[in-house]
Design a protein around this motif. Structure first.
Motif, PDB file in Angstrom:
ATOM      1  N   GLN A  46      82.963  -2.016  53.153  1.00  0.00           N
ATOM      2  CA  GLN A  46      83.606  -1.450  51.973  1.00  0.00           C
ATOM      3  C   GLN A  46      85.069  -1.871  51.959  1.00  0.00           C
ATOM      4  OE1 GLN A  46      82.112   0.810  49.687  1.00  0.00           O
ATOM      5  NE2 GLN A  46      83.977   0.861  48.437  1.00  0.00           N
ATOM      6  N   GLU A  47      85.562  -2.337  50.801  1.00  0.00           N
ATOM      7  CA  GLU A  47      86.972  -2.692  50.635  1.00  0.00           C
ATOM      8  C   GLU A  47      87.521  -2.007  49.386  1.00  0.00           C
ATOM      9  OE1 GLU A  47      87.836  -6.837  50.715  1.00  0.00           O
ATOM     10  OE2 GLU A  47      86.380  -7.259  52.310  1.00  0.00           O
ATOM     11  N   ASN A  48      88.757  -1.510  49.481  1.00  0.00           N
ATOM     12  CA  ASN A  48      89.401  -0.831  48.358  1.00  0.00           C
ATOM     13  C   ASN A  48      90.847  -1.296  48.224  1.00  0.00           C
ATOM     14  OD1 ASN A  48      87.191   1.268  47.917  1.00  0.00           O
ATOM     15  ND2 ASN A  48      87.777   1.704  50.024  1.00  0.00           N
ATOM     16  N   GLU A  49      91.326  -1.341  46.991  1.00  0.00           N
ATOM     17  CA  GLU A  49      92.735  -1.609  46.729  1.00  0.00           C
ATOM     18  C   GLU A  49      93.237  -0.572  45.726  1.00  0.00           C
ATOM     19  OE1 GLU A  49      93.524  -5.576  45.536  1.00  0.00           O
ATOM     20  OE2 GLU A  49      92.815  -6.466  47.426  1.00  0.00           O
ATOM     21  N   LEU A  50      94.402  -0.038  46.016  1.00  0.00           N
ATOM     22  CA  LEU A  50      94.960   1.038  45.191  1.00  0.00           C
ATOM     23  C   LEU A  50      96.441   0.794  44.934  1.00  0.00           C
ATOM     24  CD1 LEU A  50      95.036   3.999  43.996  1.00  0.00           C
ATOM     25  CD2 LEU A  50      95.450   4.751  46.341  1.00  0.00           C
ATOM     26  N   PHE A  51      96.844   1.042  43.694  1.00  0.00           N
ATOM     27  CA  PHE A  51      98.271   1.060  43.348  1.00  0.00           C
ATOM     28  C   PHE A  51      98.496   2.241  42.416  1.00  0.00           C
ATOM     29  CE2 PHE A  51     101.554   0.385  40.203  1.00  0.00           C
ATOM     30  CZ  PHE A  51     102.653   0.029  40.980  1.00  0.00           C
ATOM     31  N   PHE A  52      99.503   3.067  42.687  1.00  0.00           N
ATOM     32  CA  PHE A  52      99.856   4.084  41.712  1.00  0.00           C
ATOM     33  C   PHE A  52     101.317   4.491  41.853  1.00  0.00           C
ATOM     34  CE2 PHE A  52      98.398   6.985  45.098  1.00  0.00           C
ATOM     35  CZ  PHE A  52      99.400   7.940  45.095  1.00  0.00           C
ATOM     36  N   SER A  77     101.030   1.426  47.345  1.00  0.00           N
ATOM     37  CA  SER A  77     100.013   0.382  47.264  1.00  0.00           C
ATOM     38  C   SER A  77      99.274   0.386  48.592  1.00  0.00           C
ATOM     39  CB  SER A  77     100.639  -0.989  46.989  1.00  0.00           C
ATOM     40  OG  SER A  77     101.503  -1.361  48.045  1.00  0.00           O
ATOM     41  N   ARG A  78      97.979   0.124  48.504  1.00  0.00           N
ATOM     42  CA  ARG A  78      97.179   0.208  49.717  1.00  0.00           C
ATOM     43  C   ARG A  78      95.957  -0.689  49.614  1.00  0.00           C
ATOM     44  NH1 ARG A  78      93.525   5.238  52.020  1.00  0.00           N
ATOM     45  NH2 ARG A  78      92.794   4.151  53.865  1.00  0.00           N
ATOM     46  N   SER A  79      95.613  -1.356  50.708  1.00  0.00           N
ATOM     47  CA  SER A  79      94.333  -2.050  50.825  1.00  0.00           C
ATOM     48  C   SER A  79      93.679  -1.581  52.110  1.00  0.00           C
ATOM     49  CB  SER A  79      94.539  -3.571  50.843  1.00  0.00           C
ATOM     50  OG  SER A  79      95.310  -3.957  51.962  1.00  0.00           O
ATOM     51  N   ASP A  80      92.382  -1.306  52.047  1.00  0.00           N
ATOM     52  CA  ASP A  80      91.702  -0.846  53.246  1.00  0.00           C
ATOM     53  C   ASP A  80      90.318  -1.477  53.346  1.00  0.00           C
ATOM     54  OD1 ASP A  80      89.483   1.253  52.363  1.00  0.00           O
ATOM     55  OD2 ASP A  80      91.230   1.606  51.109  1.00  0.00           O
ATOM     56  N   GLU A  81      89.823  -1.502  54.566  1.00  0.00           N
ATOM     57  CA  GLU A  81      88.533  -2.134  54.842  1.00  0.00           C
ATOM     58  C   GLU A  81      87.818  -1.346  55.929  1.00  0.00           C
ATOM     59  OE1 GLU A  81      86.905  -6.504  56.415  1.00  0.00           O
ATOM     60  OE2 GLU A  81      88.948  -6.254  55.637  1.00  0.00           O
ATOM     61  N   SER A  82      86.553  -1.069  55.717  1.00  0.00           N
ATOM     62  CA  SER A  82      85.744  -0.377  56.724  1.00  0.00           C
ATOM     63  C   SER A  82      84.446  -1.129  56.938  1.00  0.00           C
ATOM     64  CB  SER A  82      85.454   1.066  56.293  1.00  0.00           C
ATOM     65  OG  SER A  82      84.717   1.099  55.101  1.00  0.00           O
TER      66      SER A  82
END
Length: 259
Positions: free
Chosen positions: A110-116, A129-134
């Motif tokens: 699973q990969e996610n990218e977030l900006f707010f 801002s964030r990017s994560d990987e599991s």
């Protein structure tokens, strides 16, 4: 060679001011999210809670809309993109939030990218801002992320925090770089156990000097133990840092909500 004596009082104040954020990040495995009734005219509501390192409960509320902006499905692989807007409610205060979120998934990954951006006042806001990987490989879970927090006041950047977080089985490691007031600190925190007591092992660079020490939470205080045998106690939360800590906590709640 590690800096074996205790840091200066000024350096210790800097280190101690980061500990609320460090606790939030190192406690991430205990974070839960629960849907709640929507308010403020938004379609969704979420209560985000976690227990800190002393087992005390902390929670926030997020009310929001999310708008699907397109994606792609190819067999077991899926990609989705959203825009988000809403409010973050922290300690009775609400902050407008807007941003974007994307996710990609396939079996075991699973990969996610977030900006707010959460607006805290006129020409003042917090940007995340964030990017994560599991990954789950035969029952073994690994996760890592990179995360940037920028605090803007009166239209000027006053602080930036960059975090790299790695979790593998029961091992947690957090690397943090902080830029503030023309200064830069770089610290690594490892979550450990010492004779059944939870402890944070710290190493890194402050004002160009190497530091290495351990932190215990005892009687509501941070108890620092240095390599030269010196020990110091600091208040667990510094009242002078309330505003910055409140912003950091608010950001943590919103970060978790989308992950």
């Amino acid at each position: 060679e590690l800096y074996r004596a205790a840091p200066s009082d000024e350096q210790m104040s800097v280190i101690n001011s980061y500990m609320s954020l460090v606790e939030s990040l190192l406690s991430e495995s205990d974070i839960t999210g629960t849907a709640v009734s929507a308010e403020y005219g938004y379609d969704y509501g979420m209560s985000v809670g976690y227990r800190d390192m002393l087992g005390q409960s902390v929670s926030y509320l997020m009310y929001y809309d999310k708008i699907y902006r397109g994606g792609e499905v190819d067999g077991d692989e899926e990609e989705r993109n959203y825009s988000i807007e809403g409010v973050l409610v922290v300690e009775g205060q609400s902050y407008p939030v807007e941003g974007s979120y994307s996710t990609e998934s396939e079996p075991g990954e699973q990969e996610n990218e977030l900006f707010f951006r959460a607006r805290t006042g006129d020409d003042s806001y917090i940007i995340f801002s964030r990017s994560d990987e599991s990954e789950n490989d035969d029952g073994e879970e690994e996760s890592e992320y990179e995360y940037m927090y920028t605090l803007v006041e009166g239209g000027k950047v006053v602080e930036r925090t960059i975090v790299e977080y790695e979790s593998e089985e029961d091992e947690l490691e957090l690397h943090m770089t902080i830029e503030r007031g023309g200064r830069r600190e770089s610290l690594t925190f490892e979550d450990e156990t010492d004779d059944g007591e939870r402890v944070i092992a710290v190493s890194g660079d402050i004002d160009g000097e190497r530091v290495s020490f351990r932190i215990y939470i005892r009687q509501g205080n941070y108890h620092y133990v240095f390599e030269d045998g010196t020990e110091q106690d600091f208040d667990r939360y510094d009242d002078d840092d309330d505003d910055r800590r409140r912003g950091a906590r608010g950001g943590e709640g919103a970060k978790v909500w989308l992950c």
